[in-house]
Scaffold this motif. Structure first.
Motif, PDB file in Angstrom:
ATOM      1  N   LEU A 193      31.162  12.318 -16.639  1.00 45.08           N
ATOM      2  CA  LEU A 193      31.890  13.167 -15.702  1.00 45.08           C
ATOM      3  C   LEU A 193      33.044  12.375 -15.097  1.00 45.08           C
ATOM      4  CD1 LEU A 193      28.847  14.736 -13.782  1.00 45.08           C
ATOM      5  CD2 LEU A 193      29.833  15.422 -15.982  1.00 45.08           C
ATOM      6  N   ILE A 194      34.183  13.046 -14.880  1.00 44.17           N
ATOM      7  CA  ILE A 194      35.362  12.372 -14.339  1.00 44.17           C
ATOM      8  C   ILE A 194      35.203  12.197 -12.834  1.00 44.17           C
ATOM      9  CG2 ILE A 194      37.858  12.492 -14.019  1.00 44.17           C
ATOM     10  CD1 ILE A 194      37.998  14.221 -16.499  1.00 44.17           C
ATOM     11  N   GLN A 253      34.269  10.476  -5.681  1.00 44.82           N
ATOM     12  CA  GLN A 253      34.259  11.928  -5.732  1.00 44.82           C
ATOM     13  C   GLN A 253      34.343  12.356  -7.201  1.00 44.82           C
ATOM     14  OE1 GLN A 253      37.505  13.737  -3.650  1.00 44.82           O
ATOM     15  NE2 GLN A 253      39.108  12.788  -4.883  1.00 44.82           N
ATOM     16  N   VAL A 254      33.480  13.283  -7.572  1.00 44.43           N
ATOM     17  CA  VAL A 254      33.367  13.729  -8.960  1.00 44.43           C
ATOM     18  C   VAL A 254      34.037  15.084  -9.092  1.00 44.43           C
ATOM     19  CG1 VAL A 254      31.778  14.242 -10.849  1.00 44.43           C
ATOM     20  CG2 VAL A 254      31.217  12.450  -9.191  1.00 44.43           C
ATOM     21  N   PHE A 255      34.837  15.261 -10.131  1.00 42.69           N
ATOM     22  CA  PHE A 255      35.612  16.479 -10.305  1.00 42.69           C
ATOM     23  C   PHE A 255      34.867  17.544 -11.104  1.00 42.69           C
ATOM     24  CE2 PHE A 255      38.718  13.070  -9.712  1.00 42.69           C
ATOM     25  CZ  PHE A 255      39.381  13.562  -8.607  1.00 42.69           C
ATOM     26  N   GLU A 256      33.578  17.333 -11.321  1.00 41.17           N
ATOM     27  CA  GLU A 256      32.764  18.324 -12.010  1.00 41.17           C
ATOM     28  C   GLU A 256      31.447  18.491 -11.267  1.00 41.17           C
ATOM     29  OE1 GLU A 256      33.012  18.342 -16.431  1.00 41.17           O
ATOM     30  OE2 GLU A 256      33.806  16.321 -16.161  1.00 41.17           O
ATOM     31  N   ASN A 280      37.807  27.731 -26.569  1.00 40.70           N
ATOM     32  CA  ASN A 280      37.619  27.740 -28.025  1.00 40.70           C
ATOM     33  C   ASN A 280      36.484  26.807 -28.450  1.00 40.70           C
ATOM     34  OD1 ASN A 280      39.724  29.555 -28.374  1.00 40.70           O
ATOM     35  ND2 ASN A 280      41.259  27.940 -28.645  1.00 40.70           N
ATOM     36  N   ILE A 281      36.325  25.706 -27.704  1.00 35.05           N
ATOM     37  CA  ILE A 281      35.284  24.738 -28.041  1.00 35.05           C
ATOM     38  C   ILE A 281      33.923  25.179 -27.513  1.00 35.05           C
ATOM     39  CG2 ILE A 281      34.498  22.360 -27.673  1.00 35.05           C
ATOM     40  CD1 ILE A 281      37.441  21.534 -27.482  1.00 35.05           C
ATOM     41  N   GLN A 282      33.914  25.651 -26.253  1.00 38.25           N
ATOM     42  CA  GLN A 282      32.658  25.883 -25.552  1.00 38.25           C
ATOM     43  C   GLN A 282      32.268  27.352 -25.431  1.00 38.25           C
ATOM     44  OE1 GLN A 282      30.521  23.425 -23.667  1.00 38.25           O
ATOM     45  NE2 GLN A 282      31.398  22.277 -25.352  1.00 38.25           N
ATOM     46  N   SER A 288      30.852  23.483 -20.578  1.00 41.67           N
ATOM     47  CA  SER A 288      29.899  22.427 -20.219  1.00 41.67           C
ATOM     48  C   SER A 288      30.595  21.303 -19.470  1.00 41.67           C
ATOM     49  CB  SER A 288      29.232  21.867 -21.487  1.00 41.67           C
ATOM     50  OG  SER A 288      28.561  22.882 -22.199  1.00 41.67           O
ATOM     51  N   ARG A 289      29.790  20.469 -18.799  1.00 40.89           N
ATOM     52  CA  ARG A 289      30.332  19.316 -18.105  1.00 40.89           C
ATOM     53  C   ARG A 289      30.643  18.196 -19.085  1.00 40.89           C
ATOM     54  NH1 ARG A 289      25.966  17.826 -13.777  1.00 40.89           N
ATOM     55  NH2 ARG A 289      24.745  17.742 -15.688  1.00 40.89           N
TER      56      ARG A 289
END
Length: 586
Positions: A34-35, A49-52, A95-97, A102-103
């Motif tokens: 996670l970013i 701080q996590v952006f997800e 298109n991917i998910q 998803s995280r």
């Protein structure tokens, strides 16, 4: 042993064994990568701080530093795309998910495989500086993308490719700096979102941002490179007003930031913008628009970052010499994200729970606007228009009050106007603009020497109406003399026929300056003639029996922008009415 998760508090996590971390550094959190961003370093722990979404994150999961600040990749392909708050393309993610993302899905903001037809404009042996343009390509039919040297690099070109097709990551040139370090220059470049891109100098403001909205262009103008706030309670039309500005303003590029807004509003914006045609080029409006969608149900930290992501994109295209308009909808949701993060950090709250640094954050955002001379000596501008959503429409709350300190244009949306279907619901008494003095010469040269004088007269009439309405509420309108009743009638004409505008009418959705100026001339001509008749003791009631007032109100629907000459008939009709009334009652 590397850094690991020690505690989780919503989007803020505590990390131990953090010795390699730096303030503001981007890190990858947990097994899902996670970013995150380092926001505090204490003696015994670091806070990130996590952006997800952090749901399911466990104790002792690894936290890996990247060695770089939170940055985004800039290059061709940004225009016309839709991103989240950290510049992940939502279409590619879908298109991917599929519908549910998803995280930990980290994909490039650019299509790194797409080839672009690049025309090289520099040669080997040239000495270049940060911001220098070494090539050009057509990002789409409307935007020419300049391939620029990153602002922090300068030196001698020791090799450069020729014209041809290149992907965003291909090396186009090799630059040797003064200290002998070689730098590979590609089309794409990365830039940290919290650091403003450098420029040579800020230039004086001298040209308005033309919006086609009469109440804005004429009464409360905003200049290119200026800042404006649109405060208003729920249902007053903030988002719709920004949509109109995005559609019709004469900025070269629009960056629309949906920060913490409801998902259905962002869906409407995406659908509308995708279907609209740019009236200036006849091409799809999305060819000059970037949309950042960070809805209210997305992670709060990403909402806080989305504002900086949007303004960094705007600075990137400003450096190419474009005029960029940034629509931030809304800064109140951004401030609420700051408040939530501040609470999780256990910081001492200020007024209404907002952090003490709210003022400096707002200042840092709005100060990134301006007309500038870029590093490559081109001229560009960023205009920021920020919506504010005060709870209950209370303009004395902290976000609105602090925003007023840093903007020079204030478009106050009024609930009573909105509920009476008067749009844009910008109230002429509570709004203001401080850009008129800088725009005097432009109006005189490009519109009419009498434009600002007429504007002052319209504003004076509207203010007089507000004063008279206080008397009317107490004792009624019958006791007023005809001269004051005339002010009320002309002011109604100004409100209904000039400031009110129908966004869905083909002629009324946009009004050019020629028509705006002519409409003011007609309204003031009627006022002057009627005032002459009243001074000659003619009763106002007899004047109002003629339908000339309704004819002038209908100008906005009946006269196209390219046939302003049709209004000359109204001048003749007003003169004829005056002559007829004088003869009849003489």
């Amino acid at each position: 042993m590397g850094a690991t998760v020690f505690g989780v508090n919503g989007s803020v996590i505590t990390v131990r064994d953090y010795r390699d971390f730096r303030m503001g550094e981007m890190v990858m959190v947990g097994h899902e990568n996670l970013i995150g961003e380092v926001i505090r370093i204490d003696e015994d722990k670091a806070l990130i701080q996590v952006f997800e979404n952090t749901s399911g994150l466990k104790f002792s999961e690894p936290v890996t530093p990247t060695g770089a600040s939170l940055a985004i990749t800039l290059g061709p392909g940004i225009i016309g795309n839709i991103f989240d708050g950290t510049l992940r393309p939502l279409k590619d993610l879908a298109n991917i998910q599929g519908i549910f993302i998803s995280r930990g899905i980290n994909i490039s903001s650019l299509d790194m495989d797409k080839k672009w037809d690049v025309k090289i404009t520099e040669s080997e042996g040239s000495y270049i500086y940060g911001g220098s343009v070494i090539g050009e390509l057509n990002e789409n039919a409307s935007i020419v993308h300049k391939v620029m040297i990153p602002p922090d690099i300068s030196g001698k070109i020791i090799s450069i490719e020729g014209d041809g097709e290149y992907s965003a990551g291909d090396t186009l040139a090799v630059v040797e700096s003064r200290d002998g370090i070689l730098h590979n220059i590609s089309i794409a470049q990365r830039w940290p979102i919290r650091i403003p891109r450098p420029m040579l100098a800020k230039k004086p403001i001298s040209e308005p941002l033309i919006t086609g909205q009469r109440v804005i262009d004429t009464l409360f103008p905003i200049a290119k490179g200026g800042c404006a706030a649109i405060p208003g309670g729920f249902g007053t039309g903030k988002t719709m007003t920004q949509h109109q500005l995005a559609k019709w303003s004469n900025a070269d590029i629009i960056v629309y930031i949906g920060c913490g807004e409801r998902g259905n509003e962002m869906t409407q914006a995406l659908e509308e913008f995708s279907a609209l045609i740019d009236p200036r080029t006849g091409r799809p409006l999305m060819e000059r628009t970037v949309l950042i969608a960070n809805t209210s149900n997305m992670p709060v930290a990403a909402r806080e970052a989305s504002i900086y992501t949007g303004i960094t994109i705007a600075e990137y295209y400003r450096d190419m010499g474009y005029d960029v308009a940034v629509m931030a909808d809304s800064t109140s949701r951004w401030a609420e994200a700051l408040r939530e993060l501040s609470g999780r950090l256990e910081e001492l709250p200020a007024e209404e729970g907002f952090p003490a640094y709210l003022t400096s954050r707002l200042a840092g955002f709005y100060e990134r606007a301006g007309c500038v001379q870029n590093l490559n000596n081109s001229n560009g501008s960023i205009t920021i228009i920020g919506a504010v959503s005060p709870q209950g429409g209370d303009f004395s709350e902290p976000v609105t009050l602090n925003t007023k300190r840093f903007v020079r244009c204030f478009w106050a949306l009024d609930k009573s106007l909105a509920y009476s279907r008067h749009f844009p619901a910008i109230h002429w008494i509570h709004s203001y603009s401080e850009y008129q003095d800088e725009l005097v010469q432009w109006y005189s040269e490009n519109v009419s020497p009498s434009f600002l004088e007429n504007r002052i007269r319209l504003m004076k009439l509207l203010n007089q109406e507000a004063e008279l309405m206080e008397i009317v509420k107490l004792i009624g309108a019958d006791v007023l003399p005809d001269s004051q009743k005339l002010i009320l009638e002309i002011s109604r004409l100004i409100r209904v026929g000039f400031t009110q505008q129908n966004a869905y009418h083909a002629y009324d959705t946009y009004t050019n300056f020629e028509k705006q100026s002519k409409m003011m001339d007609v309204i003031l001509c009627l006022y002057d003639k009627c005032e002459t008749l009243i001074e000659a003791d003619l009763p106002l009631g007899e004047i109002l029996k003629n339908n000339i007032f309704e004819d002038i109100i209908a100008i906005k629907y009946n006269v196209p922008n390219d046939k302003v000459y049709q209004m000359n008939e109204l001048f003749e009709k007003i003169d004829g009415l005056c002559s007829f009334m004088m003869e009849q009652y003489s």
